[in-house]
Scaffold this motif. Structure first.
Motif, PDB file in Angstrom:
ATOM      1  N   TYR A 104       4.909  -1.421  -2.289  1.00 13.64           N
ATOM      2  CA  TYR A 104       5.443  -0.932  -1.019  1.00 13.64           C
ATOM      3  C   TYR A 104       6.841  -1.472  -0.737  1.00 13.64           C
ATOM      4  O   TYR A 104       7.094  -2.665  -0.843  1.00 13.64           O
ATOM      5  CB  TYR A 104       4.510  -1.297   0.137  1.00 13.64           C
ATOM      6  N   ASP A 105       7.727  -0.565  -0.357  1.00 13.30           N
ATOM      7  CA  ASP A 105       9.105  -0.907   0.013  1.00 13.30           C
ATOM      8  C   ASP A 105       9.339  -0.405   1.433  1.00 13.30           C
ATOM      9  O   ASP A 105       9.608   0.777   1.649  1.00 13.30           O
ATOM     10  CB  ASP A 105      10.081  -0.257  -0.965  1.00 13.30           C
ATOM     11  N   ALA A 106       9.214  -1.294   2.399  1.00 17.82           N
ATOM     12  CA  ALA A 106       9.317  -0.911   3.810  1.00 17.82           C
ATOM     13  C   ALA A 106      10.694  -0.400   4.190  1.00 17.82           C
ATOM     14  O   ALA A 106      10.830   0.353   5.153  1.00 17.82           O
ATOM     15  CB  ALA A 106       8.947  -2.097   4.695  1.00 17.82           C
ATOM     16  N   VAL A 107      11.731  -0.768   3.453  1.00 18.97           N
ATOM     17  CA  VAL A 107      13.082  -0.332   3.811  1.00 18.97           C
ATOM     18  C   VAL A 107      13.484   0.972   3.121  1.00 18.97           C
ATOM     19  O   VAL A 107      14.569   1.492   3.377  1.00 18.97           O
ATOM     20  CB  VAL A 107      14.134  -1.442   3.530  1.00 18.97           C
ATOM     21  N   ASN A 108      12.619   1.499   2.278  1.00 18.61           N
ATOM     22  CA  ASN A 108      12.895   2.783   1.646  1.00 18.61           C
ATOM     23  C   ASN A 108      12.930   3.858   2.727  1.00 18.61           C
ATOM     24  O   ASN A 108      11.982   4.011   3.487  1.00 18.61           O
ATOM     25  CB  ASN A 108      11.815   3.091   0.606  1.00 18.61           C
ATOM     26  N   ALA A 112       9.305  11.205   2.110  1.00 16.92           N
ATOM     27  CA  ALA A 112       8.215  11.531   1.183  1.00 16.92           C
ATOM     28  C   ALA A 112       7.580  10.253   0.637  1.00 16.92           C
ATOM     29  O   ALA A 112       6.355  10.166   0.510  1.00 16.92           O
ATOM     30  CB  ALA A 112       8.734  12.398   0.039  1.00 16.92           C
ATOM     31  N   TYR A 113       8.414   9.269   0.333  1.00 13.90           N
ATOM     32  CA  TYR A 113       7.894   7.984  -0.155  1.00 13.90           C
ATOM     33  C   TYR A 113       7.043   7.313   0.921  1.00 13.90           C
ATOM     34  O   TYR A 113       5.933   6.859   0.646  1.00 13.90           O
ATOM     35  CB  TYR A 113       9.048   7.060  -0.560  1.00 13.90           C
ATOM     36  N   ARG A 120      -1.708   6.494   0.931  1.00 10.76           N
ATOM     37  CA  ARG A 120      -2.427   5.539   0.081  1.00 10.76           C
ATOM     38  C   ARG A 120      -3.136   4.481   0.914  1.00 10.76           C
ATOM     39  O   ARG A 120      -4.273   4.117   0.625  1.00 10.76           O
ATOM     40  CB  ARG A 120      -1.467   4.856  -0.900  1.00 10.76           C
ATOM     41  N   VAL A 121      -2.474   3.969   1.946  1.00 13.09           N
ATOM     42  CA  VAL A 121      -3.089   2.917   2.753  1.00 13.09           C
ATOM     43  C   VAL A 121      -4.232   3.486   3.600  1.00 13.09           C
ATOM     44  O   VAL A 121      -5.220   2.796   3.853  1.00 13.09           O
ATOM     45  CB  VAL A 121      -2.047   2.135   3.585  1.00 13.09           C
ATOM     46  N   VAL A 122      -4.135   4.741   3.996  1.00 14.73           N
ATOM     47  CA  VAL A 122      -5.243   5.388   4.718  1.00 14.73           C
ATOM     48  C   VAL A 122      -6.457   5.516   3.797  1.00 14.73           C
ATOM     49  O   VAL A 122      -7.595   5.237   4.201  1.00 14.73           O
ATOM     50  CB  VAL A 122      -4.813   6.766   5.288  1.00 14.73           C
ATOM     51  N   GLU A 123      -6.228   5.926   2.553  1.00 17.42           N
ATOM     52  CA  GLU A 123      -7.323   6.002   1.573  1.00 17.42           C
ATOM     53  C   GLU A 123      -7.909   4.617   1.322  1.00 17.42           C
ATOM     54  O   GLU A 123      -9.123   4.463   1.188  1.00 17.42           O
ATOM     55  CB  GLU A 123      -6.807   6.585   0.254  1.00 17.42           C
TER      56      GLU A 123
END
Length: 143
Positions: A104-108, A112-113, A120-123
């Motif tokens: 995970y890259d929070a600053v991206n 879409a990313y 993914r985190v919901v799954e």
């Protein structure tokens, strides 16, 4: 002079609209990122429970013959299978969390990313809920 003022006002309006669109996009991307982090923060503390439960499962599996002697009604074959599957679920959930955090890259700023990582985190949250339910079901006999 009038044309210059009108041109200046028009240019200001265009730049303002562009900046507003950019700010709205950044806000939307930030919101998705914040939601992903919120879900992460909600499920992350369960990892210590999962780790503790995995150790407990290992202990039960190691001592299953002794447990069977004390409680003859226990079906050791089904218990071994059920606990092994639960252990796998717990380890998979933990591994998925570690992989997600590494990736995970929070600053991206790519929407879409951020959406992909949010999905993914919901799954993963669902996976954690399923694993947590398995703990209650599979280990209730051993409390």
């Amino acid at each position: 002079m009038k044309k210059l003022i009108i041109l200046s006002i028009g240019l200001t309006a265009i730049l303002s609209a562009c900046n507003n669109n950019k700010a709205a996009k950044e806000t939307e991307d930030q919101k998705i990122s914040e939601q992903a982090i919120q879900i992460h923060d909600e499920i992350m503390p369960q990892i210590s429970v999962f780790d503790h439960t995995t150790v407990k499962i290992d202990s039960i599996l190691t001592n299953l013959a002794g447990i069977k002697a004390a409680h003859p009604a226990i079906d050791t074959t089904n218990t071994r299978t059920e606990l092994s599957e639960l252990k796998t679920k717990l380890e998979d959930a933990t591994d998925n969390m570690m992989t997600w955090m590494k990736d995970y890259d929070a600053v991206n700023e790519d929407k879409a990313y951020q959406q992909k990582m949010y999905d993914r985190v919901v799954e993963m949250k669902k996976q954690f809920e399923d694993a947590q339910a398995g703990i209650g079901k599979s280990l209730a006999v051993f409390k």
